[in-house]
Design an enzyme around this catalytic site. Sequence first.
Site, PDB file in Angstrom:
ATOM      1  N   ASP A 101     -10.214   3.176  -3.583  1.00  0.00           N
ATOM      2  CA  ASP A 101     -10.855   1.939  -3.123  1.00  0.00           C
ATOM      3  C   ASP A 101     -12.264   1.759  -3.668  1.00  0.00           C
ATOM      4  O   ASP A 101     -13.067   2.701  -3.708  1.00  0.00           O
ATOM      5  CB  ASP A 101     -10.937   1.939  -1.587  1.00  0.00           C
ATOM      6  CG  ASP A 101      -9.573   1.764  -0.952  1.00  0.00           C
ATOM      7  OD1 ASP A 101      -8.560   1.736  -1.688  1.00  0.00           O
ATOM      8  OD2 ASP A 101      -9.526   1.648   0.289  1.00  0.00           O
TER       9      ASP A 101
ATOM     10  N   ASP B  98       0.829  -1.206   0.000  1.00  0.00           N
ATOM     11  CA  ASP B  98       0.000   0.000   0.000  1.00  0.00           C
ATOM     12  C   ASP B  98       0.869   1.265   0.000  1.00  0.00           C
ATOM     13  O   ASP B  98       2.100   1.193   0.056  1.00  0.00           O
ATOM     14  CB  ASP B  98      -0.896  -0.056   1.250  1.00  0.00           C
ATOM     15  CG  ASP B  98      -2.295   0.466   0.983  1.00  0.00           C
ATOM     16  OD1 ASP B  98      -2.462   1.282   0.062  1.00  0.00           O
ATOM     17  OD2 ASP B  98      -3.213   0.070   1.731  1.00  0.00           O
TER      18      ASP B  98
END
Length: 399
Positions: free
Chosen positions: A213, A158
Site C-alpha cells: 500500500d 484484495d
Amino acid sequence: MPTPLRRVIPLASLAAAAALSIGAARAEHRHDNGLARTPPMGWNSWNHFGCNVSAKLIRDVADAMAASGMRDAGYQYVTIDDCWQVSRDAGGVIVADSARFPGGIKPVADYVHSKGLKFGIYTDAGRRTCEGRPGSYGYEDLDAKSYAQWGVDYVKIDWCNAEGLDAPAQYAKLRDALLKSGRPIVFSICEWGSNRPWEWAPAVGNLWRTTGDIQDRWNSVLTIVNLSSQYWHVAKPGAWNDPDMLEVGNGGMTRDEYRAHFSLWAMMAAPLTAGNDVRTMVDSTREAAATRDILLNKDVIAVDQDSLGVQGMIVGSSPPDLQVWVKPLADGSRAVLLFNRASVPSPMTADWGRVGLKTKQARVRDLWTHRDSSGVADRYTATVPSHGVVMLRVWPTGN
Ligand code: GLA
C-alpha cells in the site's frame, strides 16, 4: 527498502520492446473483456476515508467529481473500498451495512450513474477482507451476480485472508465469474505484487497492484516507483501495472513531490485513482487550488491516457538520483520526464537522440508551465527542483 533502480535501458531496446508488448497483446486476447483500453481513472475511498464510508459520502463525492471538474478531466469510476459489507443472508447474498447504506448498494450506484460517472466496489478473494468483512471465497459467482444487478462497473479484489489459495487460479475464477455476470466490469487485482502478477495477470485482469500500500509520504512514492517501473514491458491496452492509488491532496507531501508523484504515475501509464477528499476541491483555499492544478492537469493526463498504451521507462540515471524517463506516444511525440530524486535542485538535459527521436529540431511543451518552445535544436535543459520533475512533450519537427 529496495535500493534505487540504477539500470539504464539502451534506447534501441525501447522501440523494439514497445513493438514486442503490442505483439504480446494480440496473442493474449482470449480473456480480454474489452475494457480499460487506457488506464482507468477515478476515485476510491480508502486513502482518505479508510473504513468511514457511507451512501452519503459516495453521493457527495459523486457531486464533487462533477463540480470540481474531475469528471470532465476523465476521472470516471467512483469506488467504495473496504467496509461497506457486513454479512451474508440465508441465501449467501452479500449484505451491505444498513446503517451506512440504508437502501443497500444499488441506489448508490444509480446515483453515481445519474452524475455521468461509473461505480466501483471492493471485495477480497479470500474468506475475509483486510478489515475482517466477508470475502468472496466460495461465493464468486453469487457476488459477481449481485454486482451486476446493482450496476457495478469496476471491482477491486484484495488478497487478505487468502492463505492456501493459488493467486492465478483464484483470480481466474473471479474473472470468469465477472464475465459470466454478463455486465462489463473492470477487474482490478490487488495482491500487492506478492505472486508476481506481471507474469499472469495480463490474461486475468485489467490492472494489478505491483506493490504494497502507498502512504502519503515521499519515501513511499520512491519505493513504489523503484518496483513498478521494472514491469513496463508488460503493460498494454486493457492490462496495466497498478502502483496504487494517488495521495495528491492528502497533505503529506510538498507541491513538488505531489507533482512528481502524479507525473510518474502518468509516465508509468498507471491507473489514476484519486484518493483525496474531492469534496474540498471546490474550496477557494490555496491547498484546493494546488490539488486542482495537479489532478486536473490535462497535459499530464493526456500522457497517461495516450492510446498507444506503452508504459514509460527509465532511459538514463547517471548520477542515479537524476533519472530521465521516456514514454512513446501515439502521435509520434514522446513524453520526457526529468526526475530529480536528490535533495538539491539540479540542471538536467533531455537529449533528442537519447530520448529516441531522430531529429535535430523539436517543439517542446513544458507540461507543468504549459509553455511551448519551437525550433529547439538537439536538446533541452532545465533546472529541476529537489524531489521534483520537469515534464515535457517533445514533437520532432525536422532534420
Ligand atoms: C489492502 C489494500 C488497500 C485497501 C485495504 C482495505 O490493504 O491493498 O488498497 O483496499 O486493503 O482494507
